[in-house]
Design a protein around this motif. Sequence first.
Motif, PDB file in Angstrom:
ATOM      1  N   LYS A 161       0.950  -1.179  -0.071  1.00 21.01           N
ATOM      2  CA  LYS A 161      -0.148   0.127  -0.338  1.00 21.01           C
ATOM      3  C   LYS A 161       0.850   1.315  -0.603  1.00 21.01           C
ATOM      4  O   LYS A 161       0.660   2.100  -0.779  1.00 21.01           O
ATOM      5  CB  LYS A 161      -0.761   0.018   1.271  1.00 21.01           C
ATOM      6  N   VAL A 162       2.259   0.790   0.818  1.00 18.15           N
ATOM      7  CA  VAL A 162       2.586   2.071   0.930  1.00 18.15           C
ATOM      8  C   VAL A 162       3.440   2.285  -0.522  1.00 18.15           C
ATOM      9  O   VAL A 162       3.232   3.702  -0.629  1.00 18.15           O
ATOM     10  CB  VAL A 162       3.692   2.534   1.708  1.00 18.15           C
ATOM     11  N   PHE A 163       4.005   1.597  -1.251  1.00 13.75           N
ATOM     12  CA  PHE A 163       4.157   1.739  -2.635  1.00 13.75           C
ATOM     13  C   PHE A 163       3.038   2.440  -3.274  1.00 13.75           C
ATOM     14  O   PHE A 163       4.127   3.045  -4.592  1.00 13.75           O
ATOM     15  CB  PHE A 163       4.527   0.193  -2.699  1.00 13.75           C
ATOM     16  N   LEU A 164       2.183   2.006  -3.279  1.00 12.09           N
ATOM     17  CA  LEU A 164       0.999   2.283  -4.737  1.00 12.09           C
ATOM     18  C   LEU A 164       0.804   3.749  -3.983  1.00 12.09           C
ATOM     19  O   LEU A 164       0.566   4.267  -5.139  1.00 12.09           O
ATOM     20  CB  LEU A 164      -0.133   1.214  -4.222  1.00 12.09           C
ATOM     21  N   ASP A 165       0.883   3.928  -2.525  1.00 14.45           N
ATOM     22  CA  ASP A 165       0.560   5.292  -2.716  1.00 14.45           C
ATOM     23  C   ASP A 165       1.350   6.449  -2.993  1.00 14.45           C
ATOM     24  O   ASP A 165       0.945   7.473  -3.617  1.00 14.45           O
ATOM     25  CB  ASP A 165       0.810   5.783  -0.693  1.00 14.45           C
ATOM     26  N   LYS A 166       2.829   6.182  -3.318  1.00 14.35           N
ATOM     27  CA  LYS A 166       4.166   6.558  -3.560  1.00 14.35           C
ATOM     28  C   LYS A 166       4.098   6.582  -4.792  1.00 14.35           C
ATOM     29  O   LYS A 166       5.037   7.413  -5.845  1.00 14.35           O
ATOM     30  CB  LYS A 166       5.544   6.072  -2.901  1.00 14.35           C
ATOM     31  N   ASN A 167       3.273   5.651  -5.719  1.00 12.64           N
ATOM     32  CA  ASN A 167       4.165   5.275  -7.224  1.00 12.64           C
ATOM     33  C   ASN A 167       2.587   5.567  -7.555  1.00 12.64           C
ATOM     34  O   ASN A 167       2.129   4.046  -7.713  1.00 12.64           O
ATOM     35  CB  ASN A 167       4.742   4.389  -7.736  1.00 12.64           C
ATOM     36  N   SER A 168       1.616   6.439  -7.521  1.00 13.32           N
ATOM     37  CA  SER A 168      -0.145   6.465  -7.755  1.00 13.32           C
ATOM     38  C   SER A 168      -0.169   6.201  -9.459  1.00 13.32           C
ATOM     39  O   SER A 168       0.709   6.863 -10.237  1.00 13.32           O
ATOM     40  CB  SER A 168      -0.807   7.274  -7.277  1.00 13.32           C
ATOM     41  N   TRP A 169      -1.016   6.674 -10.064  1.00 12.29           N
ATOM     42  CA  TRP A 169      -1.221   6.765 -11.535  1.00 12.29           C
ATOM     43  C   TRP A 169      -1.530   8.199 -10.801  1.00 12.29           C
ATOM     44  O   TRP A 169      -1.234   9.370 -12.222  1.00 12.29           O
ATOM     45  CB  TRP A 169      -2.881   6.345 -11.648  1.00 12.29           C
ATOM     46  N   GLU A 170      -2.195   8.940 -10.095  1.00 11.40           N
ATOM     47  CA  GLU A 170      -1.880  10.631 -10.681  1.00 11.40           C
ATOM     48  C   GLU A 170      -0.491  10.850 -10.201  1.00 11.40           C
ATOM     49  O   GLU A 170      -0.014  12.104 -10.787  1.00 11.40           O
ATOM     50  CB  GLU A 170      -2.651  11.139  -8.868  1.00 11.40           C
ATOM     51  N   VAL A 171       0.464  10.132  -9.393  1.00  8.36           N
ATOM     52  CA  VAL A 171       1.906  11.139  -9.618  1.00  8.36           C
ATOM     53  C   VAL A 171       2.661  10.612 -11.400  1.00  8.36           C
ATOM     54  O   VAL A 171       3.019  11.502 -11.248  1.00  8.36           O
ATOM     55  CB  VAL A 171       2.494   9.872  -8.621  1.00  8.36           C
ATOM     56  N   SER A 172       2.146   9.679 -11.553  1.00  3.71           N
ATOM     57  CA  SER A 172       2.694   9.296 -13.088  1.00  3.71           C
ATOM     58  C   SER A 172       2.277  10.482 -13.723  1.00  3.71           C
ATOM     59  O   SER A 172       2.687  11.041 -14.397  1.00  3.71           O
ATOM     60  CB  SER A 172       2.393   7.795 -13.148  1.00  3.71           C
ATOM     61  N   ALA A 173       0.946  10.492 -13.653  1.00  3.87           N
ATOM     62  CA  ALA A 173      -0.353  11.472 -14.873  1.00  3.87           C
ATOM     63  C   ALA A 173       0.379  12.955 -14.359  1.00  3.87           C
ATOM     64  O   ALA A 173       0.634  13.697 -15.706  1.00  3.87           O
ATOM     65  CB  ALA A 173      -1.610  11.790 -13.905  1.00  3.87           C
ATOM     66  N   ASP A 174       0.871  13.094 -13.322  1.00  9.35           N
ATOM     67  CA  ASP A 174       1.055  14.389 -12.706  1.00  9.35           C
ATOM     68  C   ASP A 174       2.508  15.055 -13.625  1.00  9.35           C
ATOM     69  O   ASP A 174       3.056  15.974 -14.697  1.00  9.35           O
ATOM     70  CB  ASP A 174       2.163  14.937 -11.241  1.00  9.35           C
ATOM     71  N   VAL A 175       3.476  13.390 -13.644  1.00 11.68           N
ATOM     72  CA  VAL A 175       4.982  13.931 -14.172  1.00 11.68           C
ATOM     73  C   VAL A 175       4.861  13.993 -16.080  1.00 11.68           C
ATOM     74  O   VAL A 175       5.290  14.946 -16.494  1.00 11.68           O
ATOM     75  CB  VAL A 175       5.436  12.319 -14.043  1.00 11.68           C
ATOM     76  N   HIS A 176       4.014  13.359 -16.292  1.00 11.94           N
ATOM     77  CA  HIS A 176       3.745  12.924 -18.199  1.00 11.94           C
ATOM     78  C   HIS A 176       3.094  14.733 -18.575  1.00 11.94           C
ATOM     79  O   HIS A 176       3.799  15.407 -19.180  1.00 11.94           O
ATOM     80  CB  HIS A 176       2.739  12.087 -18.368  1.00 11.94           C
ATOM     81  N   SER A 177       2.235  14.985 -17.349  1.00 13.36           N
ATOM     82  CA  SER A 177       1.949  17.043 -18.164  1.00 13.36           C
ATOM     83  C   SER A 177       3.600  17.878 -17.728  1.00 13.36           C
ATOM     84  O   SER A 177       2.389  18.500 -18.660  1.00 13.36           O
ATOM     85  CB  SER A 177       0.582  17.286 -17.256  1.00 13.36           C
ATOM     86  N   LYS A 178       3.560  17.589 -17.153  1.00 12.09           N
ATOM     87  CA  LYS A 178       4.581  18.810 -16.832  1.00 12.09           C
ATOM     88  C   LYS A 178       6.072  18.439 -17.833  1.00 12.09           C
ATOM     89  O   LYS A 178       6.588  19.779 -18.624  1.00 12.09           O
ATOM     90  CB  LYS A 178       4.928  18.442 -16.161  1.00 12.09           C
ATOM     91  N   VAL A 179       5.278  17.564 -18.574  1.00 11.89           N
ATOM     92  CA  VAL A 179       6.572  17.136 -20.055  1.00 11.89           C
ATOM     93  C   VAL A 179       5.636  17.250 -21.188  1.00 11.89           C
ATOM     94  O   VAL A 179       6.525  17.871 -22.155  1.00 11.89           O
ATOM     95  CB  VAL A 179       6.969  15.750 -19.980  1.00 11.89           C
ATOM     96  N   PHE A 180       4.649  17.035 -21.328  1.00  8.93           N
ATOM     97  CA  PHE A 180       4.013  16.978 -22.366  1.00  8.93           C
ATOM     98  C   PHE A 180       2.930  18.506 -23.013  1.00  8.93           C
ATOM     99  O   PHE A 180       2.287  18.258 -23.775  1.00  8.93           O
ATOM    100  CB  PHE A 180       3.117  15.817 -23.314  1.00  8.93           C
ATOM    101  N   ILE A 181       2.970  19.142 -21.585  1.00 11.49           N
ATOM    102  CA  ILE A 181       1.014  19.845 -21.707  1.00 11.49           C
ATOM    103  C   ILE A 181       2.448  21.303 -21.151  1.00 11.49           C
ATOM    104  O   ILE A 181       3.117  21.112 -20.194  1.00 11.49           O
ATOM    105  CB  ILE A 181       0.515  19.607 -20.628  1.00 11.49           C
TER     106      ILE A 181
END
Length: 227
Positions: free
Chosen positions: A207-227
Amino acid sequence: MRRLLCLLSSSIVVFHKDLVEFLPKRAKNKTVVACFGDFRTFIETQEEKNQEFSILSRSWMKLNGISSPDMVSISAAKRSNLKVLIEGVEDKNINTLIIAPNRKPETNVKCPKNVLFYTNFVREEVKMILNTEHKIIGFIGHENKSVPTSIYMYASYGIPVIGLNGPPVNSIITEFQLGEVISDSSMIEECVDKIRTNYSHYSNNCKVFLDKNSWEVSADVHSKVFI
């Protein structure tokens, strides 16, 4: 091709920091690290049944006098080292289910009776396998220099894992204490016993792993790259 893409790209997304080391030096300063996320919602929506698998798995569990496997390997990866798993559980009290779509059973390893090796896709039935109350352990035989999504799949159900000692799998497992890392098949039984003894510790770390590595975290990284 990889070098060309790295040269032409303004930003490069990798799914673990270990993977940066495998890129050309000039590409490293363009790199950002993203992740995957919880796969449970996706898996729970799968409704395609596999009657053949259902019959085979029920017969196999009845033969071994069990209601659930002890270890599972569910991956379509072509470079998953399943030989080390099969050899590691042979003649051990570790009933093991392998679902490896489009893979042939290891030709140089005869599967013992406590191993079911199934080579077609299984979807709806995977929910039952992963939702069991039995303390099952996932196996990560991934040998590619990439992040196997099966780590996230197991974590989504609080299932500890045993993985091969190679980056980035070893880093992910050890950093978040999701399970144990092995170098060869002789270590599997000891690692299984260790995980079983403290199963809740590893399961809670999922659970700790998923909290720190969530789709929301990933989306934020991608949005900063592509948007």
